[in-house]
Design a protein around this motif. Sequence first.
Motif, PDB file in Angstrom:
ATOM      1  N   ARG A  99      -9.040   1.632   1.853  1.00 14.05           N
ATOM      2  CA  ARG A  99      -8.646   0.239   2.524  1.00 14.05           C
ATOM      3  C   ARG A  99      -8.596   0.987   4.189  1.00 14.05           C
ATOM      4  N   GLY A 100      -8.172   0.047   5.186  1.00 15.33           N
ATOM      5  CA  GLY A 100      -8.295   0.334   6.799  1.00 15.33           C
ATOM      6  C   GLY A 100      -9.500   0.518   7.125  1.00 15.33           C
ATOM      7  N   ARG A 138      -1.243   0.453   7.089  1.00 16.20           N
ATOM      8  CA  ARG A 138      -2.029   0.022   6.194  1.00 16.20           C
ATOM      9  C   ARG A 138      -1.949   1.325   5.050  1.00 16.20           C
ATOM     10  N   ARG A 139      -1.578   2.440   5.290  1.00 18.83           N
ATOM     11  CA  ARG A 139      -1.536   3.638   4.614  1.00 18.83           C
ATOM     12  C   ARG A 139      -2.790   4.038   4.377  1.00 18.83           C
ATOM     13  N   SER A 140      -3.511   4.266   5.438  1.00 20.12           N
ATOM     14  CA  SER A 140      -5.262   4.425   5.308  1.00 20.12           C
ATOM     15  C   SER A 140      -5.410   5.908   5.835  1.00 20.12           C
ATOM     16  N   ARG A 178      -5.908   4.632  -0.478  1.00 19.58           N
ATOM     17  CA  ARG A 178      -5.814   5.241   0.923  1.00 19.58           C
ATOM     18  C   ARG A 178      -6.991   5.412   1.463  1.00 19.58           C
ATOM     19  N   PRO A 238       0.731  -1.048   0.184  1.00 18.92           N
ATOM     20  CA  PRO A 238       0.111  -0.172   0.042  1.00 18.92           C
ATOM     21  C   PRO A 238       0.873   1.394   0.134  1.00 18.92           C
ATOM     22  N   CYS A 286      -1.405   0.964  13.234  1.00 17.50           N
ATOM     23  CA  CYS A 286      -1.928   0.088  12.092  1.00 17.50           C
ATOM     24  C   CYS A 286      -2.498   0.783  10.939  1.00 17.50           C
TER      25      CYS A 286
END
Length: 361
Positions: A56-57, A109-111, A53, A45, A105
């Motif tokens: 996800r997450g 996750r690059r969220s 971005r 990610p 987290c």
Amino acid sequence: MARLFSPEARRGARAAAESTAGGPTPPAPSPYVGGAGGAAARPGPRWRDRRGRWTRGWVVAGAALLLALVMLVHSRVPNGIGNLGSLLQTFLPWLGLGIPVLALCAVLRRSVTAVVALLAPALVWLDLFGGLLVDKTGEGGALMVVSHNVDAGNADPAGTARQLAASGADVLAIQELPETQIATYGEELADAYPYHAVEGTVGLWSRHPIGDTRPVDIGLGWTRAMRATISTGEETGLGQVAVYVAHLPSVRVQFNAGFTAGQRDDAAEMLAQSIAAEPQDRVVLLGDLNGTMNDGALAPLTSQLRSTQGAAGAGFGFSWPASFPMARIDQILVRGVEPVSAWTLPSTGSDHLPVASRLDP
């Protein structure tokens, strides 16, 4: 007529083609990595992936919102099943540790969605406890009070008594005082405190005269609470102060019974009734209440008394267990006086830390 190609013929044809093109043909990129039987390559990610971005997450974001909701409605969590509400409220500040875990987290996750969702528990936690992080301690104070559960199993009661005397307190309240150690505490504290009174397993030592002493019934069948009047003198400006010393019943976390706080809750209600009927305007409650200011079960007390730590302390002031304090269950609560400062004292050998406060009229 069909043309037959042997492996040697195929290699010759390939070499001829490469010589015509001017060099070997580069191999096509393979969608697989990891050798034979390898899995398809999946790019990690990236923050640059604008769509990803945000999409996800969601699991991390959901956990963040759930954490915020639990902290926001903690006072509505019922005690009907294993006193779950009181258990949650006792360690409520520690739920804040979930915020940096979820933040890690979210970064992995690059969220952006998860990062935004984390604002909710962060803001709720700051609303609940941000004020405790500000140092509100002041200078001076006409009367210094100390409360300490000295631990019935204390291996060095004389040393504990000397440490308490060295604190400089004007009024000293002791809980969990074994009958066999009353004389020891009396001898060690006699020079600093000419006045004292003991009722059951709680005691009061003072530099000022003590009068009108009596036990307070909190429904246990033996005495773990008392009330006295201390005449502080004109120099303090406080005059007569009603001082209560209490050690409410202990609580336990048991697998088959949950948070066993029912007896403590009943005792808190009875103690609160005595304080509500107190004729003195100035009241100080010193004791091990086996509960925090967040615990809704102690509302009969906390609704009519003010915490000195919350009003004039710095930080949470955790007092138990002494080896790694996780909760402030030792309290100094007041009415009709002004807290100037509040803090915890160093360990004395008990499983609790002493708590101290300075008060003004």
